[in-house]
Scaffold this motif. Structure first.
Motif, PDB file in Angstrom:
ATOM      1  N   CYS A 123       1.201  -1.289  -0.102  1.00 52.12           N
ATOM      2  CA  CYS A 123       0.269  -0.092   0.007  1.00 52.12           C
ATOM      3  C   CYS A 123       0.991   1.061   0.188  1.00 52.12           C
ATOM      4  CB  CYS A 123      -1.376   0.000   1.287  1.00 52.12           C
ATOM      5  SG  CYS A 123      -2.340  -1.213   0.823  1.00 52.12           S
ATOM      6  N   GLY A 124       1.908   0.831   0.642  1.00 54.27           N
ATOM      7  CA  GLY A 124       2.970   2.350   0.877  1.00 54.27           C
ATOM      8  C   GLY A 124       3.347   3.046  -0.903  1.00 54.27           C
ATOM      9  N   GLY A 125       3.558   1.306  -1.665  1.00 54.41           N
ATOM     10  CA  GLY A 125       4.104   1.597  -3.014  1.00 54.41           C
ATOM     11  C   GLY A 125       3.429   2.198  -3.687  1.00 54.41           C
ATOM     12  N   ALA A 126       2.144   1.769  -3.501  1.00 47.68           N
ATOM     13  CA  ALA A 126       1.244   2.167  -4.468  1.00 47.68           C
ATOM     14  C   ALA A 126       0.716   2.939  -3.965  1.00 47.68           C
ATOM     15  CB  ALA A 126       0.291   0.860  -4.168  1.00 47.68           C
ATOM     16  N   GLY A 127       0.531   3.763  -3.266  1.00 53.06           N
ATOM     17  CA  GLY A 127      -0.066   4.912  -2.417  1.00 53.06           C
ATOM     18  C   GLY A 127      -1.810   5.325  -2.389  1.00 53.06           C
ATOM     19  N   LEU A 128      -1.729   4.071  -1.310  1.00 52.45           N
ATOM     20  CA  LEU A 128      -2.676   3.262  -1.089  1.00 52.45           C
ATOM     21  C   LEU A 128      -3.039   4.407   0.530  1.00 52.45           C
ATOM     22  CD1 LEU A 128      -3.770   0.057  -2.404  1.00 52.45           C
ATOM     23  CD2 LEU A 128      -4.231   2.515  -3.681  1.00 52.45           C
ATOM     24  N   GLY A 129      -4.338   4.443   0.467  1.00 54.11           N
ATOM     25  CA  GLY A 129      -3.957   4.942   2.117  1.00 54.11           C
ATOM     26  C   GLY A 129      -4.464   4.206   3.694  1.00 54.11           C
ATOM     27  N   GLY A 130      -4.217   2.383   3.001  1.00 58.99           N
ATOM     28  CA  GLY A 130      -4.938   1.956   3.746  1.00 58.99           C
ATOM     29  C   GLY A 130      -5.446   0.397   3.659  1.00 58.99           C
ATOM     30  N   PHE A 131      -6.105   0.034   4.832  1.00 57.76           N
ATOM     31  CA  PHE A 131      -6.798  -1.325   4.273  1.00 57.76           C
ATOM     32  C   PHE A 131      -7.860  -2.460   4.833  1.00 57.76           C
ATOM     33  CE2 PHE A 131      -2.637  -3.449   4.780  1.00 57.76           C
ATOM     34  CZ  PHE A 131      -3.221  -4.562   5.306  1.00 57.76           C
ATOM     35  N   TYR A 132      -8.136  -2.841   4.340  1.00 53.26           N
ATOM     36  CA  TYR A 132      -9.149  -3.595   5.690  1.00 53.26           C
ATOM     37  C   TYR A 132      -8.982  -5.420   5.708  1.00 53.26           C
ATOM     38  CZ  TYR A 132     -12.312   0.523   6.760  1.00 53.26           C
ATOM     39  OH  TYR A 132     -12.483   1.929   7.696  1.00 53.26           O
ATOM     40  N   THR A 133      -8.341  -5.668   7.407  1.00 48.41           N
ATOM     41  CA  THR A 133      -8.070  -6.885   7.226  1.00 48.41           C
ATOM     42  C   THR A 133      -9.125  -7.474   8.058  1.00 48.41           C
ATOM     43  OG1 THR A 133      -6.641  -8.755   7.372  1.00 48.41           O
ATOM     44  CG2 THR A 133      -6.601  -6.559   8.271  1.00 48.41           C
ATOM     45  N   PRO A 134      -9.388  -9.124   7.947  1.00 45.34           N
ATOM     46  CA  PRO A 134      -9.867  -9.362   9.372  1.00 45.34           C
ATOM     47  C   PRO A 134      -8.729  -9.826  10.416  1.00 45.34           C
ATOM     48  CG  PRO A 134     -10.001 -10.903   7.262  1.00 45.34           C
ATOM     49  CD  PRO A 134      -9.276  -9.834   7.227  1.00 45.34           C
ATOM     50  N   THR A 135      -7.817 -10.144   9.820  1.00 46.12           N
ATOM     51  CA  THR A 135      -6.458 -11.034  10.322  1.00 46.12           C
ATOM     52  C   THR A 135      -6.413  -9.991  11.868  1.00 46.12           C
ATOM     53  OG1 THR A 135      -5.471 -11.323   8.880  1.00 46.12           O
ATOM     54  CG2 THR A 135      -3.926 -11.575  10.307  1.00 46.12           C
ATOM     55  N   GLY A 136      -5.782 -10.374  13.053  1.00 42.04           N
ATOM     56  CA  GLY A 136      -6.247  -9.380  14.700  1.00 42.04           C
ATOM     57  C   GLY A 136      -7.063  -9.417  14.431  1.00 42.04           C
ATOM     58  N   VAL A 137      -8.157  -9.156  14.533  1.00 37.54           N
ATOM     59  CA  VAL A 137      -8.857  -9.168  15.056  1.00 37.54           C
ATOM     60  C   VAL A 137      -9.428  -9.701  16.763  1.00 37.54           C
ATOM     61  CG1 VAL A 137     -11.544  -9.510  15.239  1.00 37.54           C
ATOM     62  CG2 VAL A 137     -10.682  -8.468  13.028  1.00 37.54           C
ATOM     63  N   GLY A 138      -9.314  -9.022  17.260  1.00 34.32           N
ATOM     64  CA  GLY A 138      -9.556  -9.447  19.063  1.00 34.32           C
ATOM     65  C   GLY A 138      -8.786 -10.492  19.675  1.00 34.32           C
ATOM     66  N   THR A 139      -7.189  -9.739  18.903  1.00 33.22           N
ATOM     67  CA  THR A 139      -6.020  -9.627  19.796  1.00 33.22           C
ATOM     68  C   THR A 139      -5.290  -8.365  19.613  1.00 33.22           C
ATOM     69  OG1 THR A 139      -4.908  -9.757  17.530  1.00 33.22           O
ATOM     70  CG2 THR A 139      -6.081 -12.374  18.017  1.00 33.22           C
ATOM     71  N   ASP A 140      -4.242  -8.819  20.344  1.00 31.62           N
ATOM     72  CA  ASP A 140      -3.515  -7.710  20.937  1.00 31.62           C
ATOM     73  C   ASP A 140      -2.723  -6.583  19.780  1.00 31.62           C
ATOM     74  OD1 ASP A 140      -3.451  -8.144  23.123  1.00 31.62           O
ATOM     75  OD2 ASP A 140      -1.167  -9.163  23.237  1.00 31.62           O
ATOM     76  N   VAL A 141      -2.902  -7.292  18.586  1.00 33.52           N
ATOM     77  CA  VAL A 141      -2.986  -6.815  17.667  1.00 33.52           C
ATOM     78  C   VAL A 141      -3.894  -5.546  16.753  1.00 33.52           C
ATOM     79  CG1 VAL A 141      -3.178  -6.662  14.706  1.00 33.52           C
ATOM     80  CG2 VAL A 141      -1.527  -9.154  16.558  1.00 33.52           C
ATOM     81  N   ALA A 142      -4.690  -5.248  17.341  1.00 29.40           N
ATOM     82  CA  ALA A 142      -6.578  -4.587  16.809  1.00 29.40           C
ATOM     83  C   ALA A 142      -5.913  -4.031  17.643  1.00 29.40           C
ATOM     84  CB  ALA A 142      -7.151  -5.138  17.115  1.00 29.40           C
ATOM     85  N   ASN A 143      -5.480  -3.458  19.416  1.00 25.46           N
ATOM     86  CA  ASN A 143      -5.767  -2.294  20.193  1.00 25.46           C
ATOM     87  C   ASN A 143      -5.394  -1.205  19.626  1.00 25.46           C
ATOM     88  OD1 ASN A 143      -5.604  -4.156  21.597  1.00 25.46           O
ATOM     89  ND2 ASN A 143      -3.668  -4.498  22.585  1.00 25.46           N
TER      90      ASN A 143
END
Length: 234
Positions: A123-143
């Motif tokens: 995303c950084g290389g493509a000039g995108l503002g970010g993306f949504y992913t289900p990975t990490g939902v409900g874990t410390d990654v989501a904090n």
């Protein structure tokens, strides 16, 4: 378009200043530009934020003496010399020295799931503002992250990653900066080549422009600023 410049590993290291954010390609030490990392160690560049897959191979700790033994590889060399202020990576388990530095508060760590890390760089290389992913939902990654329900699934918003400099490695590089990789060199190297202000590639083999067939160019020379030849070719 500016011409790609051939430089030495030492000259490459001189382009990196204290406090910069640096992407380092490869998986452990496979596909990692070791000679440029060696030059960074020699220059003693400090307080770096390193974005990479991992913390490299660290030295092993002798259980009897408590001393670290052996030789680190990859980013592990920078960790060993305490040149890393923060590491953004997907795993660090093969570098016990990094684990010790982190638990003592010497080094910061942002642990990112591997697929998420790759996509944030893309995303950084493509000039995108970010993306949504289900990975990490409900874990410390989501904090502290924004969430969104799409359909019946909850997603995290992950933001792009960019760097001041990307240090990558190519199996064959031509003198215009076009790159062909081999094996797992294709994991983070092509993504990082698009996501940094300055891109430096270490070439296992340097060839004349046109020697890499167009069907085999995996990173275009338009993304590359400097070439370091592992063969020492002028």
């Amino acid at each position: 378009m500016s011409k790609v410049k051939q430089i030495t590993a030492i000259e490459a290291a001189e382009l990196i200043k204290d406090g910069m954010t640096v992407m380092v390609g490869g998986f452990m030490d496979n596909g990692t530009p070791e000679e440029i990392i060696d030059a960074l160690v020699e220059r003693e560049v400090k307080h770096l934020t390193i974005i990479c897959n991992d913390a490299g191979w660290g030295r092993k700790k002798n259980r009897q003496t408590g001393e670290y033994e052996g030789k680190p590889l990859g980013v592990g060399k920078l960790v060993d010399h305490r040149q890393v202020k923060k590491l953004i990576a997907s795993h660090v388990g093969l570098n016990p020295e990094f684990g010790e530095q982190y638990t003592k508060g010497v080094t910061e760590l942002e642990l990112v799931p591997q697929g998420t890390l790759a996509e944030r760089i893309r995303c950084g290389g493509a000039g995108l503002g970010g993306f949504y992913t289900p990975t990490g939902v409900g874990t410390d990654v989501a904090n502290g992250k924004e969430t969104k329900v799409i359909g019946d699934t909850e997603y995290l918003l992950e933001l792009p990653l960019r760097a001041d400099v990307a240090l990558i490695k190519g199996h064959v590089v031509d003198k215009k900066g076009n790159i062909r990789y081999i094996g797992s060199e294709r994991n983070f190297n092509p993504l990082m080549a698009m996501a940094a202000d300055t891109v430096i590639v270490l070439a296992d083999k340097l060839v004349e422009a046109g020697e890499i067939g167009p069907d085999y160019v995996e990173t275009s020379g338009i993304f590359v600023d400097y070439i370091v030849s592992k063969e020492g070719e002028e």
